[in-house]
Design a protein around this motif. Sequence first.
Motif, PDB file in Angstrom:
ATOM      1  N   GLN A 134       0.846  -1.174   0.000  1.00  0.00           N
ATOM      2  CA  GLN A 134       0.000   0.000   0.000  1.00  0.00           C
ATOM      3  C   GLN A 134       0.894   1.241   0.000  1.00  0.00           C
ATOM      4  O   GLN A 134       1.809   1.351   0.806  1.00  0.00           O
ATOM      5  CB  GLN A 134      -0.919   0.017   1.213  1.00  0.00           C
ATOM      6  CG  GLN A 134      -1.960  -1.088   1.211  1.00  0.00           C
ATOM      7  CD  GLN A 134      -2.868  -1.024   2.424  1.00  0.00           C
ATOM      8  OE1 GLN A 134      -2.477  -0.510   3.460  1.00  0.00           O
ATOM      9  NE2 GLN A 134      -4.063  -1.578   2.284  1.00  0.00           N
ATOM     10  N   VAL A 135       0.598   2.161  -0.882  1.00  0.00           N
ATOM     11  CA  VAL A 135       1.353   3.395  -0.981  1.00  0.00           C
ATOM     12  C   VAL A 135       0.936   4.340   0.137  1.00  0.00           C
ATOM     13  O   VAL A 135      -0.256   4.529   0.390  1.00  0.00           O
ATOM     14  CB  VAL A 135       1.137   4.064  -2.343  1.00  0.00           C
ATOM     15  CG1 VAL A 135       1.884   5.385  -2.406  1.00  0.00           C
ATOM     16  CG2 VAL A 135       1.595   3.140  -3.453  1.00  0.00           C
ATOM     17  N   GLN A 136       1.925   4.939   0.791  1.00  0.00           N
ATOM     18  CA  GLN A 136       1.659   5.901   1.843  1.00  0.00           C
ATOM     19  C   GLN A 136       2.294   7.239   1.497  1.00  0.00           C
ATOM     20  O   GLN A 136       3.408   7.295   0.965  1.00  0.00           O
ATOM     21  CB  GLN A 136       2.198   5.406   3.185  1.00  0.00           C
ATOM     22  CG  GLN A 136       1.477   4.172   3.712  1.00  0.00           C
ATOM     23  CD  GLN A 136       2.025   3.712   5.041  1.00  0.00           C
ATOM     24  OE1 GLN A 136       3.235   3.629   5.226  1.00  0.00           O
ATOM     25  NE2 GLN A 136       1.136   3.414   5.971  1.00  0.00           N
ATOM     26  N   LEU A 137       1.585   8.307   1.810  1.00  0.00           N
ATOM     27  CA  LEU A 137       2.060   9.657   1.563  1.00  0.00           C
ATOM     28  C   LEU A 137       1.923  10.468   2.835  1.00  0.00           C
ATOM     29  O   LEU A 137       0.875  10.447   3.471  1.00  0.00           O
ATOM     30  CB  LEU A 137       1.250  10.321   0.447  1.00  0.00           C
ATOM     31  CG  LEU A 137       1.289   9.659  -0.935  1.00  0.00           C
ATOM     32  CD1 LEU A 137       0.244  10.289  -1.845  1.00  0.00           C
ATOM     33  CD2 LEU A 137       2.674   9.792  -1.545  1.00  0.00           C
ATOM     34  N   VAL A 138       2.974  11.187   3.191  1.00  0.00           N
ATOM     35  CA  VAL A 138       2.965  11.996   4.399  1.00  0.00           C
ATOM     36  C   VAL A 138       3.421  13.402   4.067  1.00  0.00           C
ATOM     37  O   VAL A 138       4.564  13.609   3.664  1.00  0.00           O
ATOM     38  CB  VAL A 138       3.872  11.398   5.488  1.00  0.00           C
ATOM     39  CG1 VAL A 138       3.826  12.267   6.742  1.00  0.00           C
ATOM     40  CG2 VAL A 138       3.441   9.979   5.818  1.00  0.00           C
ATOM     41  N   GLU A 139       2.518  14.372   4.252  1.00  0.00           N
ATOM     42  CA  GLU A 139       2.835  15.770   3.986  1.00  0.00           C
ATOM     43  C   GLU A 139       3.365  16.452   5.243  1.00  0.00           C
ATOM     44  O   GLU A 139       3.052  16.054   6.362  1.00  0.00           O
ATOM     45  CB  GLU A 139       1.602  16.538   3.496  1.00  0.00           C
ATOM     46  CG  GLU A 139       0.964  15.977   2.239  1.00  0.00           C
ATOM     47  CD  GLU A 139      -0.235  15.119   2.538  1.00  0.00           C
ATOM     48  OE1 GLU A 139      -1.136  15.036   1.685  1.00  0.00           O
ATOM     49  OE2 GLU A 139      -0.285  14.523   3.646  1.00  0.00           O
ATOM     50  N   SER A 140       4.124  17.512   5.025  1.00  0.00           N
ATOM     51  CA  SER A 140       4.611  18.331   6.114  1.00  0.00           C
ATOM     52  C   SER A 140       4.966  19.706   5.569  1.00  0.00           C
ATOM     53  O   SER A 140       5.017  19.906   4.360  1.00  0.00           O
ATOM     54  CB  SER A 140       5.832  17.702   6.790  1.00  0.00           C
ATOM     55  OG  SER A 140       6.916  17.597   5.885  1.00  0.00           O
ATOM     56  N   GLY A 141       5.211  20.647   6.459  1.00  0.00           N
ATOM     57  CA  GLY A 141       5.654  21.967   6.056  1.00  0.00           C
ATOM     58  C   GLY A 141       4.603  23.048   6.118  1.00  0.00           C
ATOM     59  O   GLY A 141       4.912  24.223   5.896  1.00  0.00           O
ATOM     60  N   GLY A 142       3.371  22.684   6.399  1.00  0.00           N
ATOM     61  CA  GLY A 142       2.323  23.682   6.511  1.00  0.00           C
ATOM     62  C   GLY A 142       2.491  24.520   7.761  1.00  0.00           C
ATOM     63  O   GLY A 142       3.273  24.199   8.652  1.00  0.00           O
ATOM     64  N   GLY A 143       1.751  25.600   7.819  1.00  0.00           N
ATOM     65  CA  GLY A 143       1.819  26.481   8.964  1.00  0.00           C
ATOM     66  C   GLY A 143       1.098  27.774   8.696  1.00  0.00           C
ATOM     67  O   GLY A 143       0.351  27.901   7.726  1.00  0.00           O
ATOM     68  N   SER A 144       1.320  28.736   9.559  1.00  0.00           N
ATOM     69  CA  SER A 144       0.709  30.052   9.441  1.00  0.00           C
ATOM     70  C   SER A 144       1.748  31.060   8.984  1.00  0.00           C
ATOM     71  O   SER A 144       2.869  31.099   9.513  1.00  0.00           O
ATOM     72  CB  SER A 144       0.111  30.472  10.782  1.00  0.00           C
ATOM     73  OG  SER A 144      -0.530  31.729  10.676  1.00  0.00           O
ATOM     74  N   VAL A 145       1.385  31.856   7.997  1.00  0.00           N
ATOM     75  CA  VAL A 145       2.303  32.834   7.444  1.00  0.00           C
ATOM     76  C   VAL A 145       1.540  34.084   7.042  1.00  0.00           C
ATOM     77  O   VAL A 145       0.352  34.019   6.719  1.00  0.00           O
ATOM     78  CB  VAL A 145       3.068  32.242   6.233  1.00  0.00           C
ATOM     79  CG1 VAL A 145       2.100  31.941   5.092  1.00  0.00           C
ATOM     80  CG2 VAL A 145       4.173  33.170   5.773  1.00  0.00           C
ATOM     81  N   GLN A 146       2.208  35.207   7.063  1.00  0.00           N
ATOM     82  CA  GLN A 146       1.599  36.458   6.652  1.00  0.00           C
ATOM     83  C   GLN A 146       1.571  36.553   5.129  1.00  0.00           C
ATOM     84  O   GLN A 146       2.409  35.969   4.444  1.00  0.00           O
ATOM     85  CB  GLN A 146       2.373  37.633   7.241  1.00  0.00           C
ATOM     86  CG  GLN A 146       1.678  38.980   7.105  1.00  0.00           C
ATOM     87  CD  GLN A 146       2.421  40.092   7.838  1.00  0.00           C
ATOM     88  OE1 GLN A 146       3.575  39.941   8.205  1.00  0.00           O
ATOM     89  NE2 GLN A 146       1.749  41.209   8.040  1.00  0.00           N
ATOM     90  N   ALA A 147       0.595  37.264   4.607  1.00  0.00           N
ATOM     91  CA  ALA A 147       0.508  37.462   3.165  1.00  0.00           C
ATOM     92  C   ALA A 147       1.828  37.978   2.619  1.00  0.00           C
ATOM     93  O   ALA A 147       2.451  38.864   3.197  1.00  0.00           O
ATOM     94  CB  ALA A 147      -0.620  38.435   2.835  1.00  0.00           C
ATOM     95  N   GLY A 148       2.238  37.404   1.495  1.00  0.00           N
ATOM     96  CA  GLY A 148       3.507  37.764   0.895  1.00  0.00           C
ATOM     97  C   GLY A 148       4.647  36.864   1.313  1.00  0.00           C
ATOM     98  O   GLY A 148       5.726  36.906   0.701  1.00  0.00           O
ATOM     99  N   GLY A 149       4.416  36.045   2.307  1.00  0.00           N
ATOM    100  CA  GLY A 149       5.436  35.145   2.801  1.00  0.00           C
ATOM    101  C   GLY A 149       5.541  33.875   1.988  1.00  0.00           C
ATOM    102  O   GLY A 149       4.872  33.706   0.966  1.00  0.00           O
ATOM    103  N   SER A 150       6.372  32.959   2.461  1.00  0.00           N
ATOM    104  CA  SER A 150       6.635  31.720   1.744  1.00  0.00           C
ATOM    105  C   SER A 150       6.552  30.513   2.660  1.00  0.00           C
ATOM    106  O   SER A 150       6.791  30.609   3.863  1.00  0.00           O
ATOM    107  CB  SER A 150       8.031  31.750   1.108  1.00  0.00           C
ATOM    108  OG  SER A 150       8.153  32.799   0.171  1.00  0.00           O
ATOM    109  N   LEU A 151       6.223  29.386   2.069  1.00  0.00           N
ATOM    110  CA  LEU A 151       6.231  28.102   2.746  1.00  0.00           C
ATOM    111  C   LEU A 151       6.718  27.053   1.763  1.00  0.00           C
ATOM    112  O   LEU A 151       6.526  27.192   0.560  1.00  0.00           O
ATOM    113  CB  LEU A 151       4.847  27.714   3.255  1.00  0.00           C
ATOM    114  CG  LEU A 151       4.303  28.423   4.491  1.00  0.00           C
ATOM    115  CD1 LEU A 151       2.847  28.019   4.715  1.00  0.00           C
ATOM    116  CD2 LEU A 151       5.132  28.088   5.720  1.00  0.00           C
ATOM    117  N   ARG A 152       7.322  26.015   2.284  1.00  0.00           N
ATOM    118  CA  ARG A 152       7.763  24.902   1.458  1.00  0.00           C
ATOM    119  C   ARG A 152       7.154  23.615   2.004  1.00  0.00           C
ATOM    120  O   ARG A 152       7.498  23.178   3.098  1.00  0.00           O
ATOM    121  CB  ARG A 152       9.288  24.800   1.440  1.00  0.00           C
ATOM    122  CG  ARG A 152       9.846  23.715   0.509  1.00  0.00           C
ATOM    123  CD  ARG A 152      11.359  23.821   0.453  1.00  0.00           C
ATOM    124  NE  ARG A 152      11.965  22.888  -0.474  1.00  0.00           N
ATOM    125  CZ  ARG A 152      12.653  21.801  -0.106  1.00  0.00           C
ATOM    126  NH1 ARG A 152      12.815  21.519   1.179  1.00  0.00           N
ATOM    127  NH2 ARG A 152      13.187  21.018  -1.038  1.00  0.00           N
TER     128      ARG A 152
END
Length: 121
Positions: free
Chosen positions: A1-19
Motif C-alpha cells: 500500500q502506498v503511503q504519503l505523508v505531507e509536512s511543512g504547513g503552517g501560518s504565514v503572513q501574506a507575501g510570505g513563503s512556505l515549502r
Amino acid sequence: QVQLVESGGGSVQAGGSLRLSCVASEATSYMGWFRQVPGKEREGVAGIGRADMVTYAPFVKGRFTISRDNARKTLYLQMNSLKPEDTGMYYCAIGYADSWSRLIPGDYPYWGQGTQVTVSS
C-alpha cells in the motif's frame, strides 16, 4: 500500500513563503498537489510527471513551484508570494498516467492526510 505523508504547513503572513514536502513510501511517476477549503471542491494546484514535466493551476502559476527528488519519493511545493486565498488544506497525491497534466482529483487514487496552510492578511 502506498503511503504519503505531507509536512511543512503552517501560518504565514501574506507575501510570505512556505515549502511543503510529501514523502512517498515508494518511487512515483505522477504526482500532484491539491488544496481544499471548507465548502469548496478540492482543486488542483500543481502536477509533475515523468521527465520532470510540470503543470500549474492558473491561480498559482508564477508563485508556486513543484519539484521532486531524484529518487522520486519526495515531492515539494515551494509557495512564494502567498495570498490569504491560498489558505487551505494541502494534499499530495499519486495519480494515474498523465494525471499530472489535468489535476483532476478523481484521477488521483492515493492521497496523503494533508497539511494546513493559513495565510493572514
